[in-house]
Design a protein around this motif. Sequence first.
Motif, PDB file in Angstrom:
ATOM      1  N   MET A  44       0.834  -1.116   0.118  1.00 13.52           N
ATOM      2  CA  MET A  44      -0.064  -0.023  -0.024  1.00 13.52           C
ATOM      3  C   MET A  44       0.986   1.210  -0.039  1.00 13.52           C
ATOM      4  O   MET A  44       1.812   1.235   0.786  1.00 13.52           O
ATOM      5  CB  MET A  44      -0.967  -0.108   1.436  1.00 13.52           C
ATOM      6  N   CYS A  45       0.623   2.326  -0.832  1.00  9.09           N
ATOM      7  CA  CYS A  45       1.222   3.466  -0.904  1.00  9.09           C
ATOM      8  C   CYS A  45       1.045   4.340   0.216  1.00  9.09           C
ATOM      9  O   CYS A  45      -0.162   4.349   0.843  1.00  9.09           O
ATOM     10  CB  CYS A  45       0.923   4.272  -2.259  1.00  9.09           C
ATOM     11  N   THR A  46       1.902   5.182   0.703  1.00  7.27           N
ATOM     12  CA  THR A  46       1.819   6.076   1.693  1.00  7.27           C
ATOM     13  C   THR A  46       1.830   7.613   1.096  1.00  7.27           C
ATOM     14  O   THR A  46       2.422   7.841   0.289  1.00  7.27           O
ATOM     15  CB  THR A  46       2.814   6.123   2.950  1.00  7.27           C
ATOM     16  N   SER A  47       0.864   8.321   1.693  1.00  5.67           N
ATOM     17  CA  SER A  47       0.675   9.783   1.300  1.00  5.67           C
ATOM     18  C   SER A  47       1.442  10.861   2.117  1.00  5.67           C
ATOM     19  O   SER A  47       1.560  10.421   3.478  1.00  5.67           O
ATOM     20  CB  SER A  47      -0.378  10.391   1.132  1.00  5.67           C
ATOM     21  N   HIS A  48       2.143  11.965   1.611  1.00  8.68           N
ATOM     22  CA  HIS A  48       2.902  12.819   2.344  1.00  8.68           C
ATOM     23  C   HIS A  48       2.088  14.100   2.520  1.00  8.68           C
ATOM     24  O   HIS A  48       2.045  14.645   3.584  1.00  8.68           O
ATOM     25  CB  HIS A  48       4.395  12.730   2.225  1.00  8.68           C
ATOM     26  N   HIS A  49       2.129  14.783   1.407  1.00 10.12           N
ATOM     27  CA  HIS A  49       1.356  16.066   1.313  1.00 10.12           C
ATOM     28  C   HIS A  49       0.830  16.238  -0.239  1.00 10.12           C
ATOM     29  O   HIS A  49       0.950  15.441  -1.057  1.00 10.12           O
ATOM     30  CB  HIS A  49       2.273  17.144   1.697  1.00 10.12           C
ATOM     31  N   THR A  50       0.018  17.329  -0.226  1.00  7.98           N
ATOM     32  CA  THR A  50      -0.601  17.582  -1.555  1.00  7.98           C
ATOM     33  C   THR A  50      -0.082  18.947  -2.062  1.00  7.98           C
ATOM     34  O   THR A  50       0.337  19.994  -1.453  1.00  7.98           O
ATOM     35  CB  THR A  50      -2.213  18.150  -1.258  1.00  7.98           C
ATOM     36  N   LEU A 102       7.758  15.768  -6.273  1.00  6.25           N
ATOM     37  CA  LEU A 102       6.206  15.515  -6.926  1.00  6.25           C
ATOM     38  C   LEU A 102       5.947  14.196  -6.393  1.00  6.25           C
ATOM     39  O   LEU A 102       4.779  13.804  -5.955  1.00  6.25           O
ATOM     40  CB  LEU A 102       6.350  15.342  -8.328  1.00  6.25           C
ATOM     41  N   ALA A 103       6.953  13.360  -6.155  1.00  3.55           N
ATOM     42  CA  ALA A 103       6.615  11.867  -5.554  1.00  3.55           C
ATOM     43  C   ALA A 103       6.022  11.617  -4.213  1.00  3.55           C
ATOM     44  O   ALA A 103       5.411  10.930  -3.695  1.00  3.55           O
ATOM     45  CB  ALA A 103       7.953  10.961  -5.571  1.00  3.55           C
ATOM     46  N   GLN A 104       6.263  13.037  -3.464  1.00  2.00           N
ATOM     47  CA  GLN A 104       5.453  13.106  -2.147  1.00  2.00           C
ATOM     48  C   GLN A 104       3.975  13.619  -1.886  1.00  2.00           C
ATOM     49  O   GLN A 104       3.287  13.360  -1.247  1.00  2.00           O
ATOM     50  CB  GLN A 104       6.377  14.242  -1.219  1.00  2.00           C
ATOM     51  N   ASP A 105       3.455  13.861  -3.361  1.00  3.78           N
ATOM     52  CA  ASP A 105       2.126  14.231  -3.446  1.00  3.78           C
ATOM     53  C   ASP A 105       1.311  12.995  -3.104  1.00  3.78           C
ATOM     54  O   ASP A 105       1.459  11.830  -3.567  1.00  3.78           O
ATOM     55  CB  ASP A 105       1.801  14.880  -4.670  1.00  3.78           C
ATOM     56  N   GLU A 106       0.039  13.283  -2.513  1.00  6.31           N
ATOM     57  CA  GLU A 106      -0.976  12.123  -2.077  1.00  6.31           C
ATOM     58  C   GLU A 106      -1.317  11.600  -3.381  1.00  6.31           C
ATOM     59  O   GLU A 106      -1.940  10.348  -3.268  1.00  6.31           O
ATOM     60  CB  GLU A 106      -1.963  12.671  -1.167  1.00  6.31           C
TER      61      GLU A 106
END
Length: 359
Positions: free
Chosen positions: A1-7, A180-184
């Motif tokens: 499962m992927c984890t999100s960090h910010h938008t 960009l990879a940190q975007d939800e």
Amino acid sequence: MCTSHHTMTAEDLAELAARFAGTLPSQNELTASIFETPLPVPEGQVPPAYEPERYALAGEESGEGTRRRSEQGQDGRRRNLAFPPAPAPLPYAIVDNHTHMDLLDGEVAVTARDALDTGEALGIGAIVQVGCDVPSSLYAVRAAHADARVLAAVALHPNEAPKLEEAGQLDAALNVIEKLAQDERVRAVGETGLDYFRTGEEGVEAQQRSFREHIRIAKTYGKALQIHDRDAHEDVVRILREEGAPETVIFHCYSGDPDLAEICNGEGWYMSFAGTVTFKNSQGIQESLKLARRDLILAETDAPFLTPHPFRGRPNASYMTNYTVRFMAQYLDADLEELCRDIRANSLDAYGSWGVEGF
């Protein structure tokens, strides 16, 4: 499962676009339609959104895409630029897990919304919009925020790495991809990997360095890794093992032989089949499909490229995933609806939820 960090905000994306990529489409451009209400998509006819007579700017570089595909094929001859007819809708909606809406083709400039609506009408309920450089990665994130049917993958294509390295820009471009990879709404880092078909020995070092950095980014932020692997199977597998593969690895447009399929089965790496599996000269890919664990099979278009048989060479779009999956079911002697259910479940396992009904 992927984890999100910010938008990433619209301002964040605009600032990156101004520094690295020019302009980005607006929310209105990405959600615009040429129809007041979506038209039916009759079986056996070109979908309404892909009929060139509906566009005043047919053939011109228009719309919100990042660039247009060549009108000539590899043999130098003009391609047939007509989009293929629509098949019957799939009995159970699936995901096109690798497509490029921004790469325009044919004699039309289909908007993102019309491409998504057409796909949805034919059983493609969600997509992964994939970046292959900074501009297209920015587009992917923008599109994923504009329409819930879209998730994004961001990366530098392996053939981009040597060009960027030579220009002294590879590290700066990788830094943008990491942001960009940190975007939800970004659920994959890709398409990355190795391509020894188009890049000679002088570009191998830059490709491999870029690939290793993409693996690190995927692992750091808990994203899937979408791999482009052309004539480089051994090195791709070697580097994945040396670096330690992310939890989720996807071989986009699977091009390997049965030996690679057995490795993927053992490692739990997904195999995503594109229109190439339908080609008459793709026995190795077809044998791999037969060997692949059912819980590791995905489907894609790589549109506008790799249009499935019998429309090879013509423009491709997400709705054509339908033809590829029908071929896969026939080749596997599998029930079409059961295969579709497996592909959708596998897609959700790989990327997490899109946030729309059923996905």
